[in-house]
Write an enzyme that holds these catalytic residues in place. Structure first.
Site, PDB file in Angstrom:
ATOM      1  N   GLU A   1     -42.210  -3.296 -42.510  1.00 28.80           N
ATOM      2  CA  GLU A   1     -40.812  -3.690 -42.733  1.00 28.80           C
ATOM      3  C   GLU A   1     -40.173  -4.111 -41.404  1.00 28.80           C
ATOM      4  OE1 GLU A   1     -38.680  -0.849 -45.214  1.00 28.80           O
ATOM      5  OE2 GLU A   1     -40.036  -1.240 -46.883  1.00 28.80           O
TER       6      GLU A   1
ATOM      7  N   GLU B   1     -45.951  -1.145 -50.899  1.00 26.48           N
ATOM      8  CA  GLU B   1     -45.026  -0.064 -51.263  1.00 26.48           C
ATOM      9  C   GLU B   1     -44.375  -0.451 -52.577  1.00 26.48           C
ATOM     10  OE1 GLU B   1     -42.276   1.527 -48.344  1.00 26.48           O
ATOM     11  OE2 GLU B   1     -43.736   1.181 -46.729  1.00 26.48           O
TER      12      GLU B   1
HETATM   13  O1  AHR Z   1     -41.681   4.944 -48.641  1.00 23.35           O
HETATM   14  C1  AHR Z   1     -40.549   5.314 -47.942  1.00 23.35           C
HETATM   15  C2  AHR Z   1     -40.040   4.235 -47.009  1.00 23.35           C
HETATM   16  O2  AHR Z   1     -39.623   3.132 -47.749  1.00 23.35           O
HETATM   17  C3  AHR Z   1     -41.043   3.667 -46.057  1.00 23.35           C
HETATM   18  O3  AHR Z   1     -41.197   4.431 -44.911  1.00 23.35           O
HETATM   19  C4  AHR Z   1     -40.450   2.342 -45.717  1.00 23.35           C
HETATM   20  O4  AHR Z   1     -41.422   1.392 -45.364  1.00 23.35           O
HETATM   21  C5  AHR Z   1     -39.700   1.958 -46.967  1.00 23.35           C
HETATM   22  O5  AHR Z   1     -38.431   1.496 -46.694  1.00 23.35           O
END
Ligand code: AHR
Length: 529
Positions: free
Chosen positions: A203, A333
């Site tokens: 991110e 994710e």
């Molecule tokens: O999964 C939790 C968080 O969500 C992660 O650390 C981040 O990459 C995302 O914003």
């Protein structure tokens, strides 16, 4: 004149009753059809779509995976045996680590060598707690070996250096007589590990450094230049995506990757997409995992379905630069993000997991399967005790969540060939909002067995489905169903088996295909042979 009116009235009453009964029944059952083209499969569903994510966050690592060698909780070299056994059962193919946002603050050298010499740090991203670095590179790679999965490492771009990354890759994967390989040997590991997947930052538009797409692209290709393939380890290099709907970011990265090709440089292999399902569509408040109305159930599933839109739109840009689909879309994710359980640390992201989460998992995995021509990996967030977890632990106790069971029911799709299918289904409406009532994907495995996974999103109506299997004739059918009486049914440490798969009986072969009645709010996995 004598009239025989009584029998006529009785007959009318019976017929009226029959119509009323039928229409009531019809109101609670939807009618749907499906065609599966069993002889038209072309693309394999990467097993890595069933990947997982583990971050130094809350009790994912500490307590969830790592308890230490001296713990009374049964362990192998400090790693929980019960968690390993559960994860082996669902055949976890790949595991992402150490973050997430944590990755861009992680300095890997803090996590090697004798435990008593590892420096404690503060996990400033997640809860401000002390991270003692007991779980580092050796422990993570040991964990992967114990569960039989491949490691996917996210390197630190935000606060790290190219040198730090180069040394880490040398440390893990080189078999040379070189400084980092020798340091690994000193720390007890002779053989190099294979590390097939590396993400360059996480991110990077936000917690990974608040970069612009252009600045990150420069950084990606700088880091990429120095990723070394040692000892037959061929690293698949993943670039960080932008926010879920940031299509400019995708354009910039894909364009730059193409330019690399024209200059003879090493391209990007994978491009990541993160998308979380929030039941309110915004944060905060996101709503509790276990306390919600039917309207929130509907909204959650509606938001989960948006994964399809994001994949379609990012894929369209990727297709422009990469019509051969060489670059994989890596959904590293995804999952539900609810408010934390009352009384728990807000920075630990600990949430319960209900039948609603199981539906989100089923819908999402069906979408990812359907996009297997472009989606080459996905990693649900997260493995244990964080967000949409497979497993919850409380000291020596462990429970499996409804989401775990969905991964178990869907595992036969791993590596199988996606079968094209056409679903005609009734909508499931709430107020003005309408979503399809069913979700499906189908695949054929190497033995020729056909696997069909279906979700009935409607919590009040069963779904009758008539499936025509074209290009094959099944002689046997069997299945499993995951459902419960309540939308918010979930497993607890006191009652661990409230939601668990049961044999599915409401299905029979018909004309080479099948006819089934899915219960309301259910996930069903079928096998046809
Ligand atoms: O999964 C939790 C968080 O969500 C992660 O650390 C981040 O990459 C995302 O914003």
């Amino acid at each position: 004149m004598k009239t025989n009116i009584q029998p006529t009235v009785t007959l009318i009453a019976i017929i009226t009753g029959w119509f009323v009964a039928c229409s009531t029944l019809a109101q609670n059952v939807t009618t749907n059809s499906l065609v599966i083209h069993a002889d038209q499969g072309k693309v394999a569903i990467s097993k890595n779509i069933y990947g997982q994510f583990s971050e130094h966050l809350g009790h994912c690592i500490y307590g969830g995976i790592w308890v230490g060698e001296n713990s009374p909780i049964p362990n192998t070299r400090g790693i929980r045996n019960d968690v390993v056994a559960a994860l082996k059962k669902i055949k976890v193919p790949v595991l992402r680590w150490p973050g997430g946002c944590f990755a861009d603050k992680y300095h890997w050298m803090d996590g090697i060598g004798p435990h008593e010499k590892r420096p404690p740090i503060i996990n400033t991203t997640w809860g401000g707690v002390v991270e003692n670095n007991a779980f580092g590179t050796h422990e993570f790679l040991d964990f992967c070996e114990q569960i039989g999965c491949e490691p996917y490492i996210c390197v630190n771009v935000g606060s790290g250096t190219v040198q730090e990354m180069m040394e880490w890759i040398e440390y893990m994967t080189s078999d040379a007589d070189s400084p980092m390989a020798n340091l690994r040997r000193e720390n007890g590991r002779e053989k190099p590990w294979k590390v097939p997947f590396v993400a360059v930052g996480n991110e990077s538009w936000g917690c990974g450094g608040n970069m612009t797409a252009e600045y990150y692209a420069d950084n990606f290709f700088r880091y990429n230049t120095f990723i070394q393939d040692y000892a037959g380890n061929n690293v698949y290099r993943v670039g960080s995506g932008g926010l879920e709907a940031d299509y400019h970011w995708t354009d910039v990265l894909m364009k730059r990757s193409n330019e690399q090709k024209n200059h003879g440089g090493r391209q990007m292999d994978g491009y990541s997409l993160h998308y979380y399902t929030l039941s309110t569509g915004s944060w905060p408040p996101k709503g509790l995992a276990t306390n919600f109305t039917e309207a929130q159930w509907h909204a959650t599933l509606r938001y989960a379905l948006r994964m399809d839109e994001f994949i379609n739109k990012h894929s369209a840009i990727m297709d422009k630069y990469d019509p051969q689909k060489r670059v994989g879309l890596i959904v590293d994710e995804w999952g539900t993000w609810h408010d934390v359980e009352p009384g728990t640390n807000p920075g630990f992201l600990y949430q319960q997991n209900t039948l609603r989460d199981a539906l989100v998992a089923g819908i999402t995995l069906n979408i990812l399967n359907q996009h297997c021509d472009r989606v080459k990996m996905a990693n649900i967030a997260q493995l244990v005790n964080v967000l949409q977890a497979m497993i919850l632990t409380d000291k020596e106790k462990m429970i499996l969540t409804p989401t775990y069971h969905v991964f178990d029911m869907f595992k036969d799709h791993q590596g199988a060939t996606l079968l094209p299918s056409e679903l005609t289904c009734e909508d499931y409406a709430s107020g003005e909002q309408k979503i399809p009532g069913l979700s499906v994907s189908a695949s054929k495995d190497k033995s020729g067995a056909v696997h069909v996974t279906l979700c009935n999103l409607n919590p009040t109506h069963s779904a009758r489905i008539n499936c025509e299997l074209q290009g094959a004739k099944a002689g046997e059918i069997s299945g499993q169903v995951l459902t419960a009486a309540e939308m918010n049914a979930h497993n607890t440490f006191e009652q661990p088996n409230v939601v668990k798969p049961e044999p599915f009986k409401e299905v029979q072969l018909a004309g080479g295909g099948f006819v089934a009645t899915l219960p309301p709010k259910s996930v069903v996995a079928l096998e046809l042979k």
